[in-house]
Design an enzyme around this catalytic site. Structure first.
Site, PDB file in Angstrom:
ATOM      1  N   THR A  33       0.850  -1.197   0.000  1.00  0.00           N
ATOM      2  CA  THR A  33       0.000   0.000   0.000  1.00  0.00           C
ATOM      3  C   THR A  33       0.884   1.244   0.000  1.00  0.00           C
ATOM      4  OG1 THR A  33      -1.666  -1.217   1.229  1.00  0.00           O
ATOM      5  CG2 THR A  33      -1.780   1.182   1.373  1.00  0.00           C
ATOM      6  N   ALA A  92       7.510   1.809   3.004  1.00  0.00           N
ATOM      7  CA  ALA A  92       7.752   1.973   4.446  1.00  0.00           C
ATOM      8  C   ALA A  92       7.828   3.468   4.740  1.00  0.00           C
ATOM      9  CB  ALA A  92       9.042   1.279   4.868  1.00  0.00           C
ATOM     10  N   LYS A 103       5.937   1.129   9.547  1.00  0.00           N
ATOM     11  CA  LYS A 103       4.948   1.202   8.475  1.00  0.00           C
ATOM     12  C   LYS A 103       3.608   1.632   9.070  1.00  0.00           C
ATOM     13  CE  LYS A 103       4.559  -1.983   5.402  1.00  0.00           C
ATOM     14  NZ  LYS A 103       4.239  -0.903   4.445  1.00  0.00           N
ATOM     15  N   GLY A 104       2.652   1.892   8.177  1.00  0.00           N
ATOM     16  CA  GLY A 104       1.315   2.235   8.650  1.00  0.00           C
ATOM     17  C   GLY A 104       0.884   3.654   8.333  1.00  0.00           C
ATOM     18  N   GLY A 106      -0.348   4.578   5.748  1.00  0.00           N
ATOM     19  CA  GLY A 106      -1.635   4.460   5.059  1.00  0.00           C
ATOM     20  C   GLY A 106      -2.642   3.662   5.869  1.00  0.00           C
ATOM     21  N   GLU A 112      -0.685  -5.525   5.920  1.00  0.00           N
ATOM     22  CA  GLU A 112       0.667  -5.536   5.334  1.00  0.00           C
ATOM     23  C   GLU A 112       1.564  -6.516   6.082  1.00  0.00           C
ATOM     24  OE1 GLU A 112       1.081  -1.019   3.555  1.00  0.00           O
ATOM     25  OE2 GLU A 112       1.452  -1.316   5.665  1.00  0.00           O
TER      26      GLU A 112
END
Ligand code: 5RP
Length: 236
Positions: A33, A92, A103-104, A106, A112
């Site tokens: 993503t 990332a 990460k995260g 999005g 993920e």
């Protein structure tokens, strides 16, 4: 809108293409993503459509990845239908020298982590601005939490030394809601000295689904950067 000469965009395109080149015919591909992976998905679709690749099936990590895969003609499958992933391509928000990630950005880190961890080869695609010496330097740590547990999890995160804030929507009133229907708490940690221990401690809090620390998951990090004004991709 991003300018087509925007250096950040050019680096993301180059690194996305480089990652897509690792994908072989007859494989199951984890589709990450974010704006960098979006280019990898686009190049994969192009390769399928022009016959350079055959028989690829994608496992999307988010609604965004699913939409992009459909747009570029990549057939999809699920972890109910297959029990392996040959390669996953994902972005990332921060990468440290040990290839540990945050990460995260999005709000997709839960799916993920499932997909990226399962892949035989997990390739991270970033531009050079994502490289940090210490995790938490530039980016808050995302934690996905079920809605009824937001307050107790916020208090527990403070006890772990963090400064938590509920992620709010942009062009949407109220908090960000994940693809699973949960909320995201972004946490500022001044010093993430032991990422593996912090990852476990946060995930042990009742009501937490997953946090954005990815320890020992990345196999290869491809970095897009400008050298003398020219976009280049290197392995970290
Ligand atoms: C989404 C992610 C993304 O991979 C991360 O935020 C990087 O995105 P971008 O390539 O747009 O900078 O973890 O949850």
């Amino acid at each position: 809108m991003t300018d087509k000469n925007d250096p950040a965009k050019i680096m993301k395109q180059e690194v996305g293409k480089a990652a897509a080149d690792y994908v072989k015919s007859d494989s199951i591909v984890g589709l990450g993503t974010g704006s960098t992976t979006a280019y990898a998905i686009q190049y994969l679709g192009d390769s399928l459509n022009n016959g350079e690749l055959n028989n690829i099936h994608g496992i999307p990590t988010s609604f965004q990845a699913e939409v992009l895969a459909k747009q570029y003609g990549i057939p999809l499958t699920t972890l109910d239908a297959v029990d392996y992933i040959n390669v996953a391509l994902d972005g990332a928000d921060e990468v440290d020298p040990q290839r540990i990630l945050i990460k995260g950005g999005g709000a997709a880190h839960t799916r993920e982590k499932v997909v990226d961890s399962l892949a035989e080869l997990f390739i991270v695609v970033v531009d050079s601005g994502k490289l940090v010496e210490k995790l938490g330097s530039n980016f808050l740590l995302p934690v996905e939490v079920i809605p009824m547990a937001v307050n107790p999890v916020m208090s527990a995160l403070e006890k772990l030394g963090g400064k938590p804030e509920l992620r709010m929507g942009v062009k949407k009133a109220g908090p960000v809601v994940t693809d699973q229907g949960n909320l995201v708490i972004d946490v500022k940690f001044d010093n993430i000295g032991d990422p593996a221990s912090l990852e476990t401690k946060i995930n042990n809090l009742p009501g937490v689904l997953e946090n954005g620390l990815f320890v020992g998951v990345a196999d290869l990090v491809l970095v897009g950067e400008l050298q003398y004004g020219q976009p280049k991709v290197r392995q970290m």
